[in-house]
Design an enzyme around this catalytic site. Structure first.
Site, PDB file in Angstrom:
ATOM      1  N   GLY A 165       2.651  -1.037   4.404  1.00 45.46           N
ATOM      2  CA  GLY A 165       2.722   0.374   4.020  1.00 45.46           C
ATOM      3  C   GLY A 165       4.164   0.804   3.821  1.00 45.46           C
ATOM      4  N   GLY A 166       4.741   1.416   4.865  1.00 43.15           N
ATOM      5  CA  GLY A 166       6.081   2.008   4.774  1.00 43.15           C
ATOM      6  C   GLY A 166       7.137   1.103   4.146  1.00 43.15           C
ATOM      7  N   GLU A 199      -5.838  -4.870  10.459  1.00 46.31           N
ATOM      8  CA  GLU A 199      -4.801  -3.875  10.706  1.00 46.31           C
ATOM      9  C   GLU A 199      -5.153  -3.090  11.972  1.00 46.31           C
ATOM     10  OE1 GLU A 199      -2.595  -2.757   6.916  1.00 46.31           O
ATOM     11  OE2 GLU A 199      -4.376  -1.534   6.926  1.00 46.31           O
ATOM     12  N   GLU A 213      -7.210   4.690   7.299  1.00 51.57           N
ATOM     13  CA  GLU A 213      -7.050   6.124   6.989  1.00 51.57           C
ATOM     14  C   GLU A 213      -8.295   6.650   6.267  1.00 51.57           C
ATOM     15  OE1 GLU A 213      -3.228   5.707   5.091  1.00 51.57           O
ATOM     16  OE2 GLU A 213      -2.401   5.146   7.043  1.00 51.57           O
ATOM     17  N   SER A 273       3.027  -2.059  10.563  1.00 48.17           N
ATOM     18  CA  SER A 273       4.474  -2.038  10.819  1.00 48.17           C
ATOM     19  C   SER A 273       5.172  -3.354  10.509  1.00 48.17           C
ATOM     20  CB  SER A 273       4.749  -1.582  12.262  1.00 48.17           C
ATOM     21  OG  SER A 273       4.263  -0.268  12.456  1.00 48.17           O
ATOM     22  N   HIS A 287      -9.633   1.115   4.266  1.00 55.09           N
ATOM     23  CA  HIS A 287      -8.387   1.286   5.035  1.00 55.09           C
ATOM     24  C   HIS A 287      -8.667   2.235   6.201  1.00 55.09           C
ATOM     25  CE1 HIS A 287      -4.323   2.587   6.062  1.00 55.09           C
ATOM     26  NE2 HIS A 287      -3.910   1.463   5.495  1.00 55.09           N
ATOM     27  N   GLY A 338       1.926   2.380  10.665  1.00 59.00           N
ATOM     28  CA  GLY A 338       2.859   3.499  10.500  1.00 59.00           C
ATOM     29  C   GLY A 338       3.493   3.962  11.795  1.00 59.00           C
ATOM     30  N   ASN A 360       0.860  -1.186   0.000  1.00 54.59           N
ATOM     31  CA  ASN A 360       0.000   0.000   0.000  1.00 54.59           C
ATOM     32  C   ASN A 360       0.897   1.237   0.000  1.00 54.59           C
ATOM     33  OD1 ASN A 360      -1.854   2.017   0.420  1.00 54.59           O
ATOM     34  ND2 ASN A 360      -2.242   1.522   2.570  1.00 54.59           N
ATOM     35  N   TRP A 361       0.974   1.885  -1.150  1.00 54.16           N
ATOM     36  CA  TRP A 361       1.894   3.023  -1.285  1.00 54.16           C
ATOM     37  C   TRP A 361       1.307   4.323  -0.752  1.00 54.16           C
ATOM     38  CZ3 TRP A 361       3.834   2.045  -7.012  1.00 54.16           C
ATOM     39  CH2 TRP A 361       4.715   0.966  -7.003  1.00 54.16           C
ATOM     40  N   LYS A 362       0.053   4.302  -0.388  1.00 52.19           N
ATOM     41  CA  LYS A 362      -0.619   5.517   0.112  1.00 52.19           C
ATOM     42  C   LYS A 362      -0.393   6.676  -0.869  1.00 52.19           C
ATOM     43  CE  LYS A 362       0.185   3.710   4.674  1.00 52.19           C
ATOM     44  NZ  LYS A 362      -0.207   3.849   6.050  1.00 52.19           N
TER      45      LYS A 362
END
Ligand code: PEP
Length: 248
Positions: free
Chosen positions: A232-233, A169, A101, A211, A99, A175, A9-11
């Protein structure tokens, strides 16, 4: 044994050029690993603006891709939204829904998410439906109650025979560098798996997200009912993403 799933997930990151560069590097590395796709499914969720760039390099390969969000209607006067039909035209096979967010920042509610999942199913796009509790909800002992209610309301009108991916999640682990413990992941995944089968879902895979990094992926993947990760990151660089994919 079913394949392990690794979803990036590159956001709101990466220009189309950076997205293309990532895919080129990833494909070069994958090419060196024999039978890479025989035990794995690889998924990429770029930002909508970079979707076509990813599609141009992934369409026709085993790398799946799709948008991080779609609107519940196929088209019309919905300025600023992403169309699932357009994603389909770009050969997307998957789409992220709900998600945390989207839920937190954009106030997306379960009944609307339910419409999005149903639309994706109609278009034969595989939904990756995200759920998870906040820290306050966990501390109040409400983790399972929240997750079950997100599943019940967000997947109310969907076809239970069609394939579905659910990503657990915990919001407090996204994150933050604060990964859930093995015991926490094991408990929630076991209960989610039990709940989904009791509700008649016949083809669901469960991802963990929060994470995930190259150094914790191997241990997390050994946990029963963890069919892969939403990352993600650590998915932003091809080398760290690939290290996670090869932790299996
Ligand atoms: C995510 O964005 O879904 C996620 C899990 O992020 P991170 O891996 O950075 O915690």
């Amino acid at each position: 044994m079913s394949k392990k799933i690794f979803a990036a997930n590159w956001k709101l990151n990466k220009t189309p050029e950076e997205a293309r560069d990532f895919v080129i590097k990833l494909k070069n590395e994958i090419f060196k690993i024999p039978d890479f796709f025989s035990g794995r499914e690889i998924m990429i969720f770029p930002s909508a603006i970079s979707l076509e760039a990813v599609s141009s390099l992934c369409a026709g390969t085993d790398i799946q891709f799709g948008p991080q969000n779609i609107y519940s209607e196929k088209s019309g006067a919905f300025t600023g939204e992403n169309s699932a039909e357009v994603a389909k035209a770009l050969k997307s096979q998957i789409a992220l829904v709900g998600h945390s967010e989207r839920r937190e920042i954009f106030k997306e509610q379960d009944d609307h998410l339910n419409k999005k999942v149903a639309l994706l199913q109609n278009l034969q796009i595989l939904p990756v439906f995200c759920i998870g509790e906040t820290l306050a909800q966990r501390e109040a002992g409400k983790t399972l109650e929240i997750c079950f209610s997100q599943l019940q309301n967000g997947l109310k009108e969907i076809n239970k025979d069609q394939r579905l991916i659910v990503a657990y999640e915990p919001v407090w682990a996204i994150g933050t560098g604060k990964v859930a413990t093995k015991e926490q992941v094991a408990e929630v995944h076991a209960k989610l798996s039990e709940y989904l089968s009791s509700q008649g879902f016949r083809n669901v895979q469960l991802l963990y997200g929060g994470s995930v990094k190259p150094d914790n992926a191997g241990e997390l993947l050994k946990i029963p009912h963890v069919d892969g990760f939403l990352i993600g990151g650590a998915s932003l660089q091809p080398d760290s993403f690939l290290k996670i994919c090869t932790a299996v």
